[in-house]
Design a protein around this motif. Sequence first.
Motif, short mmCIF file in Angstrom:
data_model
loop_
_atom_site.label_atom_id
_atom_site.label_comp_id
_atom_site.label_asym_id
_atom_site.label_seq_id
_atom_site.Cartn_x
_atom_site.Cartn_y
_atom_site.Cartn_z
N PHE A 1 0.83 -1.20 0.00
CA PHE A 1 0.00 0.00 0.00
C PHE A 1 0.87 1.26 0.00
O PHE A 1 0.59 2.22 -0.72
CB PHE A 1 -0.93 -0.02 1.22
N LEU A 2 1.93 1.26 0.79
CA LEU A 2 2.82 2.43 0.85
C LEU A 2 3.56 2.63 -0.47
O LEU A 2 3.79 3.77 -0.89
CB LEU A 2 3.78 2.31 2.03
N VAL A 3 3.96 1.54 -1.12
CA VAL A 3 4.58 1.65 -2.45
C VAL A 3 3.59 2.30 -3.41
O VAL A 3 3.94 3.22 -4.16
CB VAL A 3 5.01 0.26 -2.99
N ASN A 4 2.35 1.84 -3.38
CA ASN A 4 1.33 2.39 -4.26
C ASN A 4 1.07 3.86 -3.95
O ASN A 4 0.88 4.68 -4.86
CB ASN A 4 0.04 1.58 -4.15
N THR A 5 1.07 4.22 -2.68
CA THR A 5 0.87 5.62 -2.29
C THR A 5 2.00 6.47 -2.83
O THR A 5 1.77 7.54 -3.41
CB THR A 5 0.79 5.74 -0.75
N ARG A 6 3.23 6.02 -2.67
CA ARG A 6 4.38 6.77 -3.16
C ARG A 6 4.30 6.95 -4.67
O ARG A 6 4.44 8.05 -5.19
CB ARG A 6 5.68 6.04 -2.78
N ASN A 7 4.05 5.87 -5.39
CA ASN A 7 3.96 5.97 -6.85
C ASN A 7 2.79 6.85 -7.28
O ASN A 7 2.91 7.65 -8.21
CB ASN A 7 3.83 4.58 -7.47
N GLY A 8 1.66 6.71 -6.59
CA GLY A 8 0.49 7.51 -6.92
C GLY A 8 0.72 9.00 -6.71
O GLY A 8 0.21 9.83 -7.48
N LEU A 9 1.48 9.35 -5.69
CA LEU A 9 1.78 10.77 -5.46
C LEU A 9 2.56 11.36 -6.62
O LEU A 9 2.31 12.50 -7.03
CB LEU A 9 2.56 10.95 -4.15
N TYR A 10 3.49 10.58 -7.17
CA TYR A 10 4.25 11.08 -8.32
C TYR A 10 3.36 11.24 -9.54
O TYR A 10 3.48 12.21 -10.29
CB TYR A 10 5.42 10.15 -8.64
N VAL A 11 2.45 10.31 -9.74
CA VAL A 11 1.55 10.41 -10.89
C VAL A 11 0.60 11.60 -10.70
O VAL A 11 0.43 12.43 -11.61
CB VAL A 11 0.76 9.10 -11.09
N LEU A 12 0.00 11.71 -9.54
CA LEU A 12 -0.92 12.82 -9.26
C LEU A 12 -0.19 14.16 -9.33
O LEU A 12 -0.73 15.15 -9.82
CB LEU A 12 -1.56 12.63 -7.87
#
Length: 193
Positions: free
Chosen positions: A161-172
């Motif tokens: 979940f934290l990996v996804n959050t980190r990656n999602g922040l870069y995309v957003l």
Amino acid sequence: MPRPKEFDQELALDKAMELFWQQGYERTSIQDLVEQTGVHRGSLYDTFGDKNQFFLTCLDRFRQVPKYRLFSILEEEGSPKEVLSRFFEKVIDSALGNGTQRRGCFIANTAMELAAIDPGIASRVEAFNLDMESRFYQFLLKAQKDGKMKFHHTLRELSRFLVNTRNGLYVLGKTASDRQSLEDVVKVALSIL
């Protein structure tokens, strides 16, 4: 007898990686790489292979260069939530860049552009994500062993979940009109811990 390489290979890789990061794989030509690195086309091919192989080498280089990694923050003092909050604040800073050039994360960009169509690239993206997952896992495991946190999910689930959050922040961060949008994501992410 072949001539020795007359250029700094690591410097050429760093320059090429920056160009790929800024423009993406498809929009970067061999001529762009020649101009960016200052290395003749033949020398680039002799050293790094074709454009795809050069790109794969840049992805490998990205994983090895510590300046692109924020994970040392996870070793800092403070409660686990404070440390993760600092980590994600740095991710947001990086994602938003200077406001005019939001280039995102090299690996996240690559995943969106090429991972679905190139198995070599997909395996490197997966390796990077697994490395991040492992770092988050170790961080959470230490917090659990130290009695600082109890979790409602497994450590593996939370790490992913934290990996996804980190990656999602870069995309957003590539399109968000304000910082608050990214901070809201972090607020919710930290609330589940």
